[in-house]
Each structure stands twice: as structure tokens, then as C-alpha cells.
Scaffold this active site. Sequence first.
Site, PDB file in Angstrom:
ATOM      1  N   CYS A  96       0.830  -1.207   0.000  1.00  0.00           N
ATOM      2  CA  CYS A  96       0.000   0.000   0.000  1.00  0.00           C
ATOM      3  C   CYS A  96       0.867   1.261   0.000  1.00  0.00           C
ATOM      4  CB  CYS A  96      -0.974  -0.036   1.180  1.00  0.00           C
ATOM      5  SG  CYS A  96      -2.374   1.088   0.998  1.00  0.00           S
ATOM      6  N   HIS A 134      -3.587  -5.559   1.212  1.00  0.00           N
ATOM      7  CA  HIS A 134      -3.375  -5.948   2.601  1.00  0.00           C
ATOM      8  C   HIS A 134      -3.868  -7.387   2.774  1.00  0.00           C
ATOM      9  CE1 HIS A 134      -2.328  -1.972   4.094  1.00  0.00           C
ATOM     10  NE2 HIS A 134      -3.346  -1.472   3.407  1.00  0.00           N
TER      11      HIS A 134
END
Length: 504
Positions: free
Chosen positions: A330, A443
Site C-alpha cells: 500500500c 493488505h
Amino acid sequence: MGKKIMLQGTASNVGKSVLVAGLCRIFKQDGYTVAPFKSQNMALNSFITKEGLEMGRAQVFQAEAAKIEPIADMNPVLLKPSGNNKSQVIVRGKVVGEMPSSKYHDYKLELVDVLKETFNSLNSRYDIVVMEGAGSNAEINLKDRDISNMGMAEIADAPVIIVGDIDRGGVFASLAGTMLLLNEDEKRRVKGVIINKFRGKKELLQDGVKMLEDIIKVPVIGVVPYTDIKIEDEDSVTTRFKKKMNKSDIHIEIIRTPHMSNFTDFNIFETQEDVSIRYVDYGESLGNPDILIIPGTKSTIDDLTYIRKSGLESQIKNLHSQGKLIFGICGGYQMLGKKLKDPYHVESEIEEVDGIGLLDTETTFEKEKTTTQVEATIVECISEYMNNLKGKKVKGYEIHMGITKRGNDVRSLDLITKKLDKEVNYTEGSVNKEGNVIGTYLHGIFDEISFTRAILNNIRKKKGLGELESKVNSFNEFKDKEYDKLADFLREHLDIEKIYEIMK
């Protein structure tokens, strides 16, 4: 309507979240339907539900313990600190905006109806709702606008058990002092206390327990020993960050940035016997890891600046030149690119900043936040680190404000095939030509053990070591067994019958 009970604490990190999870599993084992609830959570660790809504991870693992699907109503208000005394405010899974603490303090009163609605919805659908407070329940300067502790207990008309942490010292004073600061109505709600994280012989504590009960006029429902059962921590005040590398075959280092989020992405590595993890704090240098991970962050540009000022950027590039595997998740993925642009000042007043430059990518921060669950298939297999990865199925969730475009010198990592239960077909992530720098928005990608174990075995092969199979076949199965262990442990050390009596 179902029964309810609320665990509040004398401070943050006294173990409320884990105790709530344990009670959820106990009640489930006893044949009840049960749901967790935390009215307001402040954390950088968050999760995306099947509906694409954002919630705190603590209520996710509590829902797992209850064997139900997590939904945003279990954590109707989530605050994600973004620096400068501001937080991103998320209500029922959607971003409301960013507020300074002073503005949010006034805004809280507008949330009372939301809390009533979400709690009553759960309370009408489940036999038991196990509620969790936030921080200390005796912040007398904030009591007039409290929606986290006694204020929420009043909304729900819930009995309260207060948890104190003996490991940090002063547990008798903290429990007695907390009771002293409560008004008479609040004291009447308190039906017992729990002394948590005890180390030593309980016999030595008995006199103190009796004296405490005489002072506070409520029973000590249990003295719970410290345990290393592998359950997620709610926030970053955790012992895992203090761990140093032990002797093992594969060493992983993770840069602990100031706004690091979703450190639960890396819990899976603790189940692998040949792996050791070190979190690299400010002022510390990188070692000689087999894998370096730059994690997700709530403030990418600020944390990139931190990496530069701390001298880590040159060390990251040095590891790259040595051919070590570097993985960005991310915000970490965004940092590894060439440029980060912020035309709408989503992240900061800086409109453009150079990235670390190990991936030929460019990220532009957008006003709208991407929140989604996805399923994907790995499509690249271009280096010794990525052998046997092509075709591996992975799952994860995305939480980010940026859009990243790939240049000619990178390839995509995976093909997204499902997004919020809808069939899709587009590529995601980036891999450099050498195959040793990987970035992804997913994630939870490491939770797929076949994917993670393949990477670890590729490193073992590179080091001249034989392959190992994971003793954990499924991370979800592993966690489920840990919840059962936790339930057995709490049954031994808590008066569960008394807790059933207290619930109403």
C-alpha cells in the site's frame, strides 16, 4: 433484545480486546449467537468488509472468535490519526472527513443516534453483545461527551466489568482510583473487575485482592495470567515491535514508520518456524535481511520524509543493489515508485515529491478513498524470488487514496478476478525487471500460506537450504484454534458463571 456486557479499562492496552474475543468464543461454544461491539475505536489498523466498508481490526478478530462475518456496525465510529492532532473520521464504514480533535469533540454528540441504531441492531439479532470500551473509562475532562465508555454503557443500559493491567504495575491503585472517579450512577453499573496480565504465583496476590474488594465494593471476577496465545493486538502498543531477530534461516525486517498501519499483515510470519522478524525503529539501521518490507501507512508522504531523514533510504537502495527482496504494501508500494503527486492536498501541502525510485511507477492521490475486498491470481514469475508463484491465488483488501500507474520498466504482479463479489479483470501491483522489488495494494496478501511459503522456500533455495512445508495449512484454521485456546484459558481463570449472572 439480547443480553449485553461491557468491558472497560483503566487505560489503553490493558487487554480488553483479547478478553472480549475470548468471551465471544466462550459464549459461542456455549451455544449462543454473539457479536462484538465497540462504539468508537482509534486505530491505524483497519479492515474492509464484504460490503466495502471500513472498520477497526479489533472487532474483526472478535467477530472471527464469535464465528460471524464482521460488519461495520460492530465498530460504527473509527478514528484514524493522520498527524497534527487530526484524525480521519469514519462512520458506519464511510469517511466523513478529517477533523482536528477540538472539532470532533463537538461532533461526537451528533453520533449518539448512530450508536443507538447500530447497537440496537446487533442487540436485536444476537443473543449476546460483548461491548468494549476505549482507553480509560475515567477521563473526567471528557466525560460530558463520552461515547466510548460509560456514555455508551448508558446508551445500551449495559453492566460493566473494569479491566486493569497488573503487568505495568499499580493495578490496585488504578482500579481503586478509577472507581473513585466514577459518579454514583456509573459505580452502580460496575459489577466486577478483572486483573489482567499477571505474572507469578496467585497465592501472593490473594490478600491484595481481598483488600481491593473491600475498598471498591465489587468482586474481582478473575486474575488472568499473561499469555502468549497468538491473538491480534488492537493497537501498536504491543510487544511484537520490541522483538529482535532470533536465530533462524530467514530474516525479515519491517520499517516501523510513525504512521504505520495494518501491522497485522505480518502476523502470518510468526507462524513460520524458519522466520524471524525485526521492526526497525527510528535511529536504528537496517541489518542484512532476506526480505525488507515497507508497510502500509496513513500518511505516505510524511513517512517517506521520515525514511529519508532517518537515513534509511540509502540503506534500502543498498539492499536493492545487493539483490535482496524488497516488498512494499500500500503506502510502502507508493513510496517505492518514482513520483508521488498530491494535487488536491489529500496527504500534505506538498504537491509532488520524488519516491525512492526502485519501481517505475507514479502515484497520484485522489479525493476518493478506495475500500474493497479482492481476489487475485499472481501473473509474474520473473526471478528466483518468484519461482512457482505464477497462478497462485491470493485474497486481500485495499484501503488507499492513491492511484498508481506503471511505466515500461515494471510488470504487474497480479490479476484481480473478483472485487466485492463481482467478477472483474484488471491487473494490480508492480514488479521490477530484476524481480526483487515488489509492490501491491493488497493488505492480507501474505495470509495466503501457499503464496508466502513459496516466497520463503525460494529464499531458502537461494541460500542453499532445503524447502520447508508450513506446519500451518490455513491461517484461518490456525487462528480458530488459537481462539479455542483462549477460551479454555479464560474459563480457567475467570468466573464465567458470575459473568453470566452479571449480563442482562
